[in-house]
Design an enzyme around this catalytic site. Structure first.
Site, PDB file in Angstrom:
ATOM      1  N   LYS A  45     100.344  14.460  39.472  1.00 47.30           N
ATOM      2  CA  LYS A  45     100.508  13.947  40.840  1.00 47.30           C
ATOM      3  C   LYS A  45     100.368  12.418  40.836  1.00 47.30           C
ATOM      4  O   LYS A  45      99.882  11.841  39.854  1.00 47.30           O
ATOM      5  CB  LYS A  45      99.469  14.579  41.763  1.00 47.30           C
ATOM      6  CG  LYS A  45      98.020  14.240  41.403  1.00 47.30           C
ATOM      7  CD  LYS A  45      97.026  15.075  42.199  1.00 47.30           C
ATOM      8  CE  LYS A  45      95.599  14.752  41.792  1.00 47.30           C
ATOM      9  NZ  LYS A  45      94.618  15.676  42.432  1.00 47.30           N
TER      10      LYS A  45
ATOM     11  N   ARG B 195      88.185  21.255  52.124  1.00 41.09           N
ATOM     12  CA  ARG B 195      89.324  20.340  52.201  1.00 41.09           C
ATOM     13  C   ARG B 195      90.544  21.235  52.357  1.00 41.09           C
ATOM     14  O   ARG B 195      90.639  21.939  53.356  1.00 41.09           O
ATOM     15  CB  ARG B 195      89.337  19.507  50.906  1.00 41.09           C
ATOM     16  CG  ARG B 195      89.760  18.092  51.068  1.00 41.09           C
ATOM     17  CD  ARG B 195      89.656  17.324  49.764  1.00 41.09           C
ATOM     18  NE  ARG B 195      90.474  17.908  48.695  1.00 41.09           N
ATOM     19  CZ  ARG B 195      90.632  17.383  47.488  1.00 41.09           C
ATOM     20  NH1 ARG B 195      90.018  16.266  47.170  1.00 41.09           N
ATOM     21  NH2 ARG B 195      91.399  17.957  46.582  1.00 41.09           N
TER      22      ARG B 195
ATOM     23  N   HIS C  21      89.304  24.763  44.219  1.00 45.80           N
ATOM     24  CA  HIS C  21      89.042  23.440  43.628  1.00 45.80           C
ATOM     25  C   HIS C  21      87.558  23.125  43.819  1.00 45.80           C
ATOM     26  O   HIS C  21      86.989  23.421  44.869  1.00 45.80           O
ATOM     27  CB  HIS C  21      89.926  22.407  44.331  1.00 45.80           C
ATOM     28  CG  HIS C  21      90.031  21.078  43.650  1.00 45.80           C
ATOM     29  ND1 HIS C  21      90.190  20.933  42.292  1.00 45.80           N
ATOM     30  CD2 HIS C  21      90.035  19.815  44.163  1.00 45.80           C
ATOM     31  CE1 HIS C  21      90.272  19.642  41.994  1.00 45.80           C
ATOM     32  NE2 HIS C  21      90.187  18.940  43.109  1.00 45.80           N
TER      33      HIS C  21
ATOM     34  N   ARG D 162      93.390  22.980  35.049  1.00 44.84           N
ATOM     35  CA  ARG D 162      94.223  21.966  35.714  1.00 44.84           C
ATOM     36  C   ARG D 162      93.672  20.557  35.479  1.00 44.84           C
ATOM     37  O   ARG D 162      93.285  19.871  36.430  1.00 44.84           O
ATOM     38  CB  ARG D 162      94.273  22.228  37.232  1.00 44.84           C
ATOM     39  CG  ARG D 162      94.695  23.604  37.660  1.00 44.84           C
ATOM     40  CD  ARG D 162      94.910  23.648  39.181  1.00 44.84           C
ATOM     41  NE  ARG D 162      93.776  23.133  39.927  1.00 44.84           N
ATOM     42  CZ  ARG D 162      92.777  23.866  40.428  1.00 44.84           C
ATOM     43  NH1 ARG D 162      92.793  25.193  40.298  1.00 44.84           N
ATOM     44  NH2 ARG D 162      91.788  23.296  41.069  1.00 44.84           N
TER      45      ARG D 162
ATOM     46  N   TYR E 161      91.120 -20.687  46.003  1.00 44.32           N
ATOM     47  CA  TYR E 161      90.843 -20.803  47.435  1.00 44.32           C
ATOM     48  C   TYR E 161      89.346 -20.780  47.727  1.00 44.32           C
ATOM     49  O   TYR E 161      88.613 -19.951  47.184  1.00 44.32           O
ATOM     50  CB  TYR E 161      91.468 -19.632  48.191  1.00 44.32           C
ATOM     51  CG  TYR E 161      92.973 -19.614  48.199  1.00 44.32           C
ATOM     52  CD1 TYR E 161      93.717 -20.736  48.586  1.00 44.32           C
ATOM     53  CD2 TYR E 161      93.661 -18.465  47.828  1.00 44.32           C
ATOM     54  CE1 TYR E 161      95.110 -20.693  48.605  1.00 44.32           C
ATOM     55  CE2 TYR E 161      95.048 -18.406  47.845  1.00 44.32           C
ATOM     56  CZ  TYR E 161      95.764 -19.529  48.234  1.00 44.32           C
ATOM     57  OH  TYR E 161      97.121 -19.485  48.246  1.00 44.32           O
TER      58      TYR E 161
ATOM     59  N   CYS F  22      93.653 -14.371  43.695  1.00 49.30           N
ATOM     60  CA  CYS F  22      94.669 -14.618  44.715  1.00 49.30           C
ATOM     61  C   CYS F  22      95.716 -13.501  44.662  1.00 49.30           C
ATOM     62  O   CYS F  22      95.604 -12.562  43.886  1.00 49.30           O
ATOM     63  CB  CYS F  22      95.334 -15.966  44.481  1.00 49.30           C
ATOM     64  SG  CYS F  22      94.146 -17.319  44.342  1.00 49.30           S
TER      65      CYS F  22
ATOM     66  N   ASP G 118      98.766 -13.658  43.558  1.00 40.99           N
ATOM     67  CA  ASP G 118      99.599 -13.687  42.360  1.00 40.99           C
ATOM     68  C   ASP G 118      98.929 -14.297  41.144  1.00 40.99           C
ATOM     69  O   ASP G 118      99.544 -14.378  40.090  1.00 40.99           O
ATOM     70  CB  ASP G 118     100.857 -14.540  42.611  1.00 40.99           C
ATOM     71  CG  ASP G 118     101.461 -14.292  43.956  1.00 40.99           C
ATOM     72  OD1 ASP G 118     101.862 -13.154  44.198  1.00 40.99           O
ATOM     73  OD2 ASP G 118     101.511 -15.234  44.773  1.00 40.99           O
TER      74      ASP G 118
HETATM   75  C1  LIG Z   1      93.870  16.248  41.336  1.00 41.11           C
HETATM   76  C2  LIG Z   1      93.602  17.668  41.169  1.00 41.11           C
HETATM   77  C3  LIG Z   1      93.259  18.205  39.915  1.00 41.11           C
HETATM   78  C4  LIG Z   1      92.949  17.343  38.718  1.00 41.11           C
HETATM   79  O1  LIG Z   1      91.680  16.777  38.903  1.00 41.11           O
HETATM   80  P1  LIG Z   1      91.017  15.820  37.788  1.00 41.11           P
HETATM   81  O2  LIG Z   1      89.654  15.564  38.282  1.00 41.11           O
HETATM   82  O3  LIG Z   1      91.863  14.591  37.748  1.00 41.11           O
HETATM   83  O4  LIG Z   1      91.068  16.572  36.525  1.00 41.11           O
HETATM   84  C5  LIG Z   1      93.149  19.580  39.797  1.00 41.11           C
HETATM   85  N1  LIG Z   1      93.347  20.381  40.871  1.00 41.11           N
HETATM   86  C6  LIG Z   1      93.642  19.895  42.088  1.00 41.11           C
HETATM   87  C7  LIG Z   1      93.838  20.821  43.229  1.00 41.11           C
HETATM   88  C8  LIG Z   1      93.773  18.525  42.292  1.00 41.11           C
HETATM   89  O5  LIG Z   1      94.065  18.056  43.505  1.00 41.11           O
END
Ligand SMILES: *Cc1c(COP(=O)(O)O)cnc(C)c1O
Length: 392
Positions: A45, A143, A175, A232, A275, A322, A324
């Site tokens: 992602k 979430r 998750h 994942r 600056y 800054c 750039d």
């Molecule tokens: C981003 C994400 C992951 C990966 O998480 P990491 O901490 O980068 O390994 C796995 N599952 C879901 C649903 C995520 O949103």
């Protein structure tokens, strides 16, 4: 200025992606998963956490991953448009989204609510084929995911859609909230809740038994008991350790953020730099102008705090960052001034092997996490992404 030739061949500001390091990391993670009988999904992602989703995906698939994970349908479509046919799961959608192209492209879809399911079913109808769904249960992150009290209702709707030939249920998943603290009590609570939701789904739904998946990078590295059917990992694919272990779990950072000196000059004692003159030269000083700034993802609040690797060692950025430009102090003009010339390499962060700062060090300076550092620089329009190593 003597950098005309170099400018034509080298990017001004560069995010260099080491695909060999990436292959090493994926091999390591997939090896851990395989030890538990689990498959590996490389999460790509946010344009591969700023590293380039398509290059990352190809390398990951050649190195032991068999799945790809993305947040949005657009990210899934980019992978398919590049000719990548491996299983892809996309997990954050609005119910009014057009799911038909994703279903036609055989993109698996995370489903957290009845409204989302209805959108997916409509998309399957238009695509003329069933959608493969991964039902997401909220086990405590609060979430995305279906709240437990709505789970039975969601399953009823899913079973109706399944019997109508609109969906196939590939998995039940969730998750973690505290995976970076492997002994945190919520982890087991979440795992137990996932198991309960999966059992209910297996009872209420016909068809093949769905997979279960829960582990992000941190859980892939530390909780083999939670590998289940699929892991994942995201951040660890990019070589950044979510647990900041001293050995980094053997991961190799993939991104180097670097540029070149634009100009070397001397200023007199008492002159202010950048600056607001937040830094004033205590004596006659030699400075290097480095042509990158907050428009490229060097946060402004790193002014007076960050160091860069230049001419073989760390040197401080003085004065404000800054849009750039930043200014690096090379030391007193009367001292041992290093032989720095325009065009010399300046490493902002990298793997750390040569003593340069790392994304993890930036995260400490900024009181954030390295996730934000790499996604913050790798996606800037003025930063050129290049790859090193063997891209499949
Ligand atoms: C981003 C994400 C992951 C990966 O998480 P990491 O901490 O980068 O390994 C796995 N599952 C879901 C649903 C995520 O949103």
């Amino acid at each position: 200025m003597t950098t005309t030739v170099r400018r034509a061949t080298r990017p001004r500001v560069e995010a260099r992606v080491d695909l060999d390091a990436l292959a090493h990391n994926v091999g390591l993670l997939a090896g851990l998963a395989r030890g538990s009988g689990a498959a590996t999904m490389a999460v790509v992602k946010a344009d591969g956490y700023g590293h380039g989703a398509v290059d990352v995906a190809r390398t990951a698939l050649a190195s032991g991953a068999t799945w790809l994970g993305v947040c949005t349908l657009e990210e899934a479509a980019e992978l398919r448009a590049a000719g990548i046919r491996a299983p892809v799961l996309s997990w954050l959608h609005l119910p009014d989204e057009d799911f038909a192209p994703a279903v036609a492209d055989e993109v698996d879809l995370g489903v957290s609510s009845r409204a989302e399911l209805e959108g997916v079913v409509a998309g399957a109808g238009r695509a003329g084929r069933p959608a493969r769904v991964h039902l997401k249960i909220d086990t405590g992150l609060s979430r995305n995911g279906c709240p437990p009290e709505a789970w039975g209702d969601l399953l009823d709707a899913v079973e109706a859609a399944r019997l109508a030939g609109d969906v196939e249920v590939a998995a039940v998943w969730s998750h973690l909230a505290h995976a970076d603290a492997p002994a945190h009590p919520t982890i087991d609570v979440q795992a137990t809740r996932l198991d309960g939701a999966w059992r209910t789904a297996a009872e209420r739904l016909g068809g093949p038994r769905p997979w279960r998946h829960l582990a992000n990078s941190a859980a892939t590295l530390t909780r083999p008991d939670l590998h289940l059917d699929l892991v994942r990992p995201g951040i660890a694919v990019y070589g950044l350790d979510p647990l900041d272990a001293p050995d980094g779990h053997g991961l190799r950072p993939v991104m180097t953020f670097r540029t070149h000196v634009a100009l070397v000059k001397r200023i007199a004692a008492g002159e202010g730099v950048s600056y607001g003159h937040e830094w004033v030269a205590p004596d006659d000083r030699v400075l290097a102008l480095v042509p990158t700034g907050y428009a490229d993802g060097v946060p402004r609040r790193l002014g007076g705090m960050m160091t860069v690797q230049l001419a073989g060692r760390r040197r401080p950025v003085v004065g404000r960052v800054c849009m750039d430009q930043v200014v690096v102090d090379l030391g007193p003009a009367a001292g041992d001034v290093p032989p720095v010339a325009p065009g010399d390499e300046v490493v902002l962060f990298g793997a750390g092997d040569a003593g340069e700062p790392t994304a993890a060090e930036w995260a400490r300076w900024l009181d954030t996490i390295h996730y934000e550092v790499v996604t913050g620089v790798g996606c800037r329009p003025r930063v050129t992404r290049t790859t090193a190593g063997t891209s499949p």
